[in-house]
Design a protein around this motif. Structure first.
Motif, short mmCIF file in Angstrom:
data_model
loop_
_atom_site.label_atom_id
_atom_site.label_comp_id
_atom_site.label_asym_id
_atom_site.label_seq_id
_atom_site.Cartn_x
_atom_site.Cartn_y
_atom_site.Cartn_z
N VAL A 123 0.84 -1.21 0.00
CA VAL A 123 0.00 0.00 0.00
C VAL A 123 0.88 1.26 0.00
O VAL A 123 0.49 2.30 -0.55
N LEU A 124 2.06 1.15 0.59
CA LEU A 124 2.95 2.31 0.67
C LEU A 124 3.37 2.80 -0.70
O LEU A 124 3.64 4.00 -0.88
N ARG A 125 3.44 1.92 -1.68
CA ARG A 125 3.81 2.35 -3.03
C ARG A 125 2.77 3.31 -3.59
O ARG A 125 3.11 4.25 -4.31
N HIS A 126 1.51 3.09 -3.27
CA HIS A 126 0.45 4.00 -3.72
C HIS A 126 0.56 5.34 -2.99
O HIS A 126 0.38 6.41 -3.59
N ILE A 127 0.84 5.29 -1.69
CA ILE A 127 1.02 6.53 -0.93
C ILE A 127 2.16 7.35 -1.52
O ILE A 127 2.03 8.56 -1.76
N GLU A 128 3.28 6.70 -1.78
CA GLU A 128 4.45 7.41 -2.28
C GLU A 128 4.18 8.00 -3.66
O GLU A 128 4.60 9.12 -3.97
N HIS A 129 3.46 7.27 -4.50
CA HIS A 129 3.17 7.79 -5.84
C HIS A 129 2.26 9.02 -5.77
O HIS A 129 2.51 10.03 -6.45
N ILE A 130 1.22 8.94 -4.96
CA ILE A 130 0.31 10.10 -4.85
C ILE A 130 1.04 11.28 -4.24
O ILE A 130 0.86 12.43 -4.67
N CYS A 131 1.90 11.04 -3.26
CA CYS A 131 2.70 12.13 -2.70
C CYS A 131 3.62 12.75 -3.75
O CYS A 131 3.83 13.97 -3.76
#
Length: 322
Positions: A245-253
């Motif tokens: 899930v962190l990969r999605h957080i990092e991409h949106i950030c």
């Protein structure tokens, strides 16, 4: 620095109500047939849970009567003996920011059961529904869903629904909406909207996830995107762990959207789970995973702050109701 291990969490999507309607003997407080129970919400620090009214239109005819049945389940079993307070107004959201309390909200996932009747939409508002997701994957009387190959926008009656939502204070949710409908809504709506349970398509290419252009549009309007724990929305192939899930957080950030991130698990709408995120009681461990990598202010925003700030700004005011 000593950290409080019990983090505050807001979750913007679960499908408990359809299970309560199908099996009236289920006990929301601790029944093993549910992902989301009162006991697990307390264990995970979930102080706000949005409960979707979802009608399985692929298996049965949607009707307003079935919508009313799920609202009644929420009233009696979730906000009743379940013990959650009902959040409906911006004043209550502002209070929640400063005074954490266990609360629930109602959303509508797909307008099929409104039967094209805006009076039914008004009744839903009066009965406490505050978010409307226009479609569930496929076409209905208002718009096309994301799995309709023609990728149509809104019908004329669907545009009237959007205008009614803008006037009434009912908020709109674009998870499940076809891309053409997303862009038409972005032009037509005078209020920001949310994607309650969608991820980033650049990280996982499922059609239910949002493109970078859609995410940037949500950022520009100060909407919200609720990252979801559906395994096949998290990682291509569907075998996902909490860290994915962190990969999605990092991409949106990376797109400038840290202030738009929240969570919308889709618990009770799935029959397999992200490893480490099988139910809301796991949010406590997930919070620690986030805190090991990201600043505390950002993590608190993703877990609850961004969601509550959106509600405090955009929900209708109780003070101006007739």
């Amino acid at each position: 620095m000593v950290r409080n291990r019990q983090r505050r969490v807001a979750d913007f999507h679960c499908d408990v109500l359809s299970k309560l309607q199908a099996s009236p003997d289920i006990d929301f407080r601790n029944d093993s047939r549910l992902d989301v129970t009162l006991d697990r919400l307390l264990a995970g620090g979930v102080e706000l849970q949005v409960f979707a009214v979802y009608l399985s239109t692929r298996r049965e005819k949607a009707s307003f009567e079935r919508i009313l049945g799920q609202i009644e389940s929420f009233r009696n079993k979730v906000a009743g003996i379940g013990g959650l307070q009902w959040l409906r107004w911006k004043e209550e959201a502002a209070e929640q920011i400063n005074t954490p309390t266990g609360r629930g909200m109602l959303s509508l996932e797909g307008v099929d059961g409104l039967e094209g009747n805006l009076f039914y939409a008004q009744l839903c508002f009066e009965l406490g529904v505050r978010f409307i997701g226009v479609t569930w994957n496929y076409a209905n009387w208002a718009a096309d869903g994301v799995l309709e190959q023609r990728n149509g926008g809104f019908t004329e009656q669907g545009r009237k629904l959007v205008d009614w939502c803008n006037g009434s204070g009912m908020l709109l949710d674009v998870s499940h909406l076809a891309p053409a409908g997303f862009w038409e809504l972005a032009e037509r709506s005078i209020r920001p909207f949310i994607a309650s349970h969608s991820n980033a398509a650049a990280v996982c290419g499922h059609p239910r996830n949002l493109s970078d252009e859609q995410i940037k549009a949500l950022i520009a309007m100060d909407g919200r995107i609720g990252l979801t724990f559906v395994p096949w929305f998290v990682r291509d192939g569907g075998l996902a762990k909490a860290g994915d899930v962190l990969r999605h957080i990092e991409h949106i950030c990376s797109l400038g959207g840290s202030g738009q991130i929240m969570f919308g698990s889709d618990f009770d709408g799935i029959d397999c789970w992200v490893e480490g995120l099988e139910h809301p009681g796991k949010y406590a461990e997930f919070a620690e995973l986030l805190l090991a990598r990201y600043p505390e202010d950002a993590v608190n925003g993703w877990l609850h702050g961004n969601a509550l700030a959106f509600l405090a700004k955009n929900l209708p005011s109780k003070e101006i109701q007739p």
